[in-house]
Design a protein around this motif. Structure first.
Motif, PDB file in Angstrom:
ATOM      1  N   LYS A  62     -54.045-108.924 -43.425  1.00  0.00           N
ATOM      2  CA  LYS A  62     -53.432-109.695 -44.513  1.00  0.00           C
ATOM      3  C   LYS A  62     -52.332-108.888 -45.200  1.00  0.00           C
ATOM      4  O   LYS A  62     -51.271-109.424 -45.517  1.00  0.00           O
ATOM      5  N   VAL A  63     -52.581-107.600 -45.412  1.00  0.00           N
ATOM      6  CA  VAL A  63     -51.560-106.742 -46.019  1.00  0.00           C
ATOM      7  C   VAL A  63     -50.326-106.699 -45.122  1.00  0.00           C
ATOM      8  O   VAL A  63     -49.191-106.875 -45.582  1.00  0.00           O
ATOM      9  N   THR A  64     -50.551-106.506 -43.833  1.00  0.00           N
ATOM     10  CA  THR A  64     -49.446-106.445 -42.882  1.00  0.00           C
ATOM     11  C   THR A  64     -48.676-107.765 -42.849  1.00  0.00           C
ATOM     12  O   THR A  64     -47.441-107.779 -42.846  1.00  0.00           O
ATOM     13  N   THR A  65     -49.384-108.869 -42.851  1.00  0.00           N
ATOM     14  CA  THR A  65     -48.746-110.182 -42.825  1.00  0.00           C
ATOM     15  C   THR A  65     -47.927-110.418 -44.085  1.00  0.00           C
ATOM     16  O   THR A  65     -46.793-110.896 -44.025  1.00  0.00           O
ATOM     17  N   ARG A  66     -48.487-110.067 -45.254  1.00  0.00           N
ATOM     18  CA  ARG A  66     -47.745-110.220 -46.503  1.00  0.00           C
ATOM     19  C   ARG A  66     -46.434-109.429 -46.448  1.00  0.00           C
ATOM     20  O   ARG A  66     -45.372-109.930 -46.815  1.00  0.00           O
ATOM     21  N   ILE A  67     -46.534-108.190 -45.990  1.00  0.00           N
ATOM     22  CA  ILE A  67     -45.350-107.332 -45.944  1.00  0.00           C
ATOM     23  C   ILE A  67     -44.323-107.893 -44.958  1.00  0.00           C
ATOM     24  O   ILE A  67     -43.117-107.882 -45.238  1.00  0.00           O
ATOM     25  N   MET A  68     -44.763-108.414 -43.830  1.00  0.00           N
ATOM     26  CA  MET A  68     -43.817-109.006 -42.869  1.00  0.00           C
ATOM     27  C   MET A  68     -43.111-110.207 -43.484  1.00  0.00           C
ATOM     28  O   MET A  68     -41.896-110.368 -43.330  1.00  0.00           O
ATOM     29  N   HIS A  69     -43.828-111.063 -44.179  1.00  0.00           N
ATOM     30  CA  HIS A  69     -43.218-112.214 -44.844  1.00  0.00           C
ATOM     31  C   HIS A  69     -42.219-111.749 -45.910  1.00  0.00           C
ATOM     32  O   HIS A  69     -41.136-112.317 -46.054  1.00  0.00           O
ATOM     33  N   ILE A  70     -42.600-110.729 -46.658  1.00  0.00           N
ATOM     34  CA  ILE A  70     -41.742-110.189 -47.712  1.00  0.00           C
ATOM     35  C   ILE A  70     -40.430-109.664 -47.124  1.00  0.00           C
ATOM     36  O   ILE A  70     -39.344-110.012 -47.590  1.00  0.00           O
ATOM     37  N   VAL A  71     -40.532-108.838 -46.097  1.00  0.00           N
ATOM     38  CA  VAL A  71     -39.339-108.247 -45.489  1.00  0.00           C
ATOM     39  C   VAL A  71     -38.454-109.329 -44.869  1.00  0.00           C
ATOM     40  O   VAL A  71     -37.228-109.308 -45.045  1.00  0.00           O
ATOM     41  N   ALA A  72     -39.048-110.288 -44.197  1.00  0.00           N
ATOM     42  CA  ALA A  72     -38.260-111.370 -43.594  1.00  0.00           C
ATOM     43  C   ALA A  72     -37.514-112.161 -44.667  1.00  0.00           C
ATOM     44  O   ALA A  72     -36.335-112.481 -44.513  1.00  0.00           O
ATOM     45  N   TRP A  73     -38.175-112.458 -45.771  1.00  0.00           N
ATOM     46  CA  TRP A  73     -37.535-113.217 -46.847  1.00  0.00           C
ATOM     47  C   TRP A  73     -36.393-112.408 -47.463  1.00  0.00           C
ATOM     48  O   TRP A  73     -35.318-112.943 -47.727  1.00  0.00           O
ATOM     49  N   LEU A  74     -36.632-111.127 -47.696  1.00  0.00           N
ATOM     50  CA  LEU A  74     -35.585-110.294 -48.286  1.00  0.00           C
ATOM     51  C   LEU A  74     -34.376-110.171 -47.359  1.00  0.00           C
ATOM     52  O   LEU A  74     -33.234-110.192 -47.818  1.00  0.00           O
ATOM     53  N   LEU A  75     -34.613-110.051 -46.067  1.00  0.00           N
ATOM     54  CA  LEU A  75     -33.496-110.000 -45.125  1.00  0.00           C
ATOM     55  C   LEU A  75     -32.733-111.317 -45.106  1.00  0.00           C
ATOM     56  O   LEU A  75     -31.507-111.336 -44.968  1.00  0.00           O
ATOM     57  N   THR A  76     -33.440-112.428 -45.277  1.00  0.00           N
ATOM     58  CA  THR A  76     -32.777-113.730 -45.383  1.00  0.00           C
ATOM     59  C   THR A  76     -31.902-113.771 -46.633  1.00  0.00           C
ATOM     60  O   THR A  76     -30.768-114.258 -46.592  1.00  0.00           O
ATOM     61  N   GLN A  77     -32.409-113.231 -47.744  1.00  0.00           N
ATOM     62  CA  GLN A  77     -31.625-113.206 -48.979  1.00  0.00           C
ATOM     63  C   GLN A  77     -30.364-112.358 -48.800  1.00  0.00           C
ATOM     64  O   GLN A  77     -29.296-112.710 -49.284  1.00  0.00           O
ATOM     65  N   ARG A  78     -30.500-111.250 -48.094  1.00  0.00           N
ATOM     66  CA  ARG A  78     -29.319-110.411 -47.809  1.00  0.00           C
ATOM     67  C   ARG A  78     -28.302-111.199 -46.981  1.00  0.00           C
ATOM     68  O   ARG A  78     -27.104-111.116 -47.231  1.00  0.00           O
ATOM     69  N   ALA A  79     -28.787-111.909 -45.986  1.00  0.00           N
ATOM     70  CA  ALA A  79     -27.882-112.685 -45.125  1.00  0.00           C
ATOM     71  C   ALA A  79     -27.170-113.777 -45.921  1.00  0.00           C
ATOM     72  O   ALA A  79     -25.998-114.057 -45.687  1.00  0.00           O
ATOM     73  N   ILE A  80     -27.855-114.381 -46.870  1.00  0.00           N
ATOM     74  CA  ILE A  80     -27.226-115.391 -47.721  1.00  0.00           C
ATOM     75  C   ILE A  80     -26.174-114.729 -48.598  1.00  0.00           C
ATOM     76  O   ILE A  80     -25.050-115.224 -48.722  1.00  0.00           O
ATOM     77  N   GLU A  81     -26.518-113.599 -49.188  1.00  0.00           N
ATOM     78  CA  GLU A  81     -25.601-112.913 -50.091  1.00  0.00           C
ATOM     79  C   GLU A  81     -24.342-112.419 -49.369  1.00  0.00           C
ATOM     80  O   GLU A  81     -23.258-112.440 -49.928  1.00  0.00           O
ATOM     81  N   THR A  82     -24.484-111.991 -48.137  1.00  0.00           N
ATOM     82  CA  THR A  82     -23.327-111.481 -47.399  1.00  0.00           C
ATOM     83  C   THR A  82     -22.542-112.586 -46.710  1.00  0.00           C
ATOM     84  O   THR A  82     -21.514-112.320 -46.109  1.00  0.00           O
ATOM     85  N   GLY A  83     -23.052-113.811 -46.779  1.00  0.00           N
ATOM     86  CA  GLY A  83     -22.331-114.926 -46.183  1.00  0.00           C
ATOM     87  C   GLY A  83     -22.709-115.203 -44.738  1.00  0.00           C
ATOM     88  O   GLY A  83     -22.152-116.100 -44.110  1.00  0.00           O
ATOM     89  N   GLU A  84     -23.651-114.432 -44.178  1.00  0.00           N
ATOM     90  CA  GLU A  84     -24.094-114.693 -42.806  1.00  0.00           C
ATOM     91  C   GLU A  84     -24.814-116.029 -42.709  1.00  0.00           C
ATOM     92  O   GLU A  84     -24.783-116.678 -41.671  1.00  0.00           O
TER      93      GLU A  84
END
Length: 163
Positions: A62-84
């Protein structure tokens, strides 16, 4: 483990700096979880009763899954912010923070202290990001291409200062 800013207030806005800070927090937590569950946690798991050992294994997943979801969401936010990705794409269901199963307090209390701290830290970080993710669904204006470019320039300036 977690003395960081709580970005859940109504004045909180997802900015490149916030995403970077949360990403750093998530990566540190991921490294701590990996180190614990791969090393010390193995020895501590052996001291538990059989039922608690199963709970320990489930909680580590569960800890690993939470962290994977967190990292994926944050990378999506970066992609939105950079215009990707366009801001509107970030509101699509597959761009949202993934569902992570909550931990059962009756199981967590049986875990060693270090495991309990990691479970709590991952749950707390996930809950903060969940509030940010839900806040994006409010009737907020979609970011303009010019704003995305400004975010990308800000990110580049931050990265170049650190290099």
């Amino acid at each position: 483990m977690n003395d960081s800013f709580d970005p859940s207030g109504p004045e909180a806005r997802i900015t490149p700096r916030l995403v970077d800070a949360l990403y750093t927090e998530a990566m540190v937590l991921a490294d701590e979880a990996r180190a614990y569950f791969d090393d010390i946690g193995k020895d501590e798991r052996l001291t538990l009763e059989p039922f608690a050992r199963v709970g320990f294994a489930c909680e580590s997943l569960k800890v690993t899954t939470r962290i994977m979801h967190i990292v994926a969401w944050l990378l999506t936010q970066r992609a939105i912010e950079t215009g990707e990705l366009h801001q509107i794409d970030g509101r699509r269901p597959e761009r949202r923070l993934g569902h992570a199963t909550t931990s059962d307090p009756k199981v967590v209390v049986q875990m060693p202290d270090a495991a309990q701290r990691l479970i709590s830290a991952s749950s707390d970080l996930y809950a903060r990001l969940q509030r940010l993710d839900e806040g994006q669904l409010d009737d907020q204006p979609i970011q303009s291409p010019a704003r995305a470019l400004m975010g990308r320039l800000e990110r580049d300036l931050i990265w170049n200062r650190g290099a």
